[in-house]
Write an enzyme that holds these catalytic residues in place. Sequence first.
Site, PDB file in Angstrom:
ATOM      1  CG  LEU A 164      -1.926  -1.088   1.389  1.00  0.00           C
ATOM      2  CD1 LEU A 164      -2.681  -0.923   2.719  1.00  0.00           C
ATOM      3  CD2 LEU A 164      -2.913  -1.100   0.235  1.00  0.00           C
ATOM      4  CG  ASP A 165       0.500   4.297  -2.922  1.00  0.00           C
ATOM      5  OD1 ASP A 165       1.314   3.476  -3.377  1.00  0.00           O
ATOM      6  OD2 ASP A 165      -0.359   4.876  -3.617  1.00  0.00           O
ATOM      7  CE  LYS A 166       5.356   8.872   4.790  1.00  0.00           C
ATOM      8  NZ  LYS A 166       6.379   9.944   4.643  1.00  0.00           N
ATOM      9  NE  ARG A 269      -1.898   8.492  -5.014  1.00  0.00           N
ATOM     10  CZ  ARG A 269      -0.669   8.722  -4.563  1.00  0.00           C
ATOM     11  NH1 ARG A 269       0.087   7.717  -4.140  1.00  0.00           N
ATOM     12  NH2 ARG A 269      -0.193   9.960  -4.538  1.00  0.00           N
TER      13      ARG A 269
END
Length: 339
Positions: A164-166, A269
């Site tokens: 997962l992205d930060k 995104r």
Amino acid sequence: MSTKMPNLANIPLEVDAEDTDDGDNTLPEASPIVLKLTSDACGIRLDKVLSTLIPQYSRSRIQQWIEGGRVTVDDRIVLGKATVFGDETVVVLPQAAPEEQAFKPEPMALSIVHEDAAILVIDKPAGLVVHPAAGNWSGTLLNGLLHYFPPIAGVPRAGIVHRLDKDTSGLMVVAKTLQAHTDLVRQLQARTVKREYLALVWGTPQINGKVDAAIGRHPRDRLKMAVLENATAKPAVTHYHRIATGLHGKRPVSLMRCQLETGRTHQIRVHMQSIGSTLVGDTLYGKPHLAPAFGRQALHAYRLGLIHPESRKPCDWNSPLPQDFIDLIAQAGIAATSL
């Protein structure tokens, strides 16, 4: 002085450091290396001499140490292009590169939703980096996993099979064994792992939709991904459903449920941007004047489903929205009960 290049491998070497017999070619970081040069090194650049005498370190690393003042010649700090005469005493203070410290255990509070002998399911908070990389060589989920369950060091990437992205919160599965890791990777490749996200986006997309658009590295901005139609792009499919619509200030926003078929970097995104509905708070893909609306991109991995690697039974977990996300949608007039 002879112009013939001497055989540097024959230069006598004296190492004043604690001797270790563990098969590791590198010396402890805190132990200085003391070298007494001979005339065979006369007229040769210091970095070249050192790269031959201590071959366990690269020449570029040695140059960094010289520039950083971690190498002295007769007790004097020298310039990077310095040459030696061959009778000096050189002291090197090795310093590990950040990436060499990356795969080390670090104590960390982990939110564990499920654990058994084969897998861990983690509810990752926003702000936690999953895997060490440039700019984040420590304090990552991987470091925490190595501390929590040391045997996981024997599993590729400490059992991490997807990221997962930060600044994305939510559920992740981690393999505790090599067999579980292999099985989960195959499930991901077969697109049988169910990953559903909640996102707050700008605008009002259609009620239901599907984005089937390949994603690759942005041709001009290496920090970004983009929808592309070239050979480097990888297939990516996102299904979405609009749950509710509200207003953030005077602008319409929509709470979306997004389901991934694939798991490309920044997929939701990028796909939401491609249909004109960037995520609220997304500073990378959103419009700058809209970014301050939220401290991170409004994206939460709320559901994870898979076949258990050992029991072969279907498993499903859910993660409630974190409080910052609940507050955000409440400001838009959307109640958490609408989920």
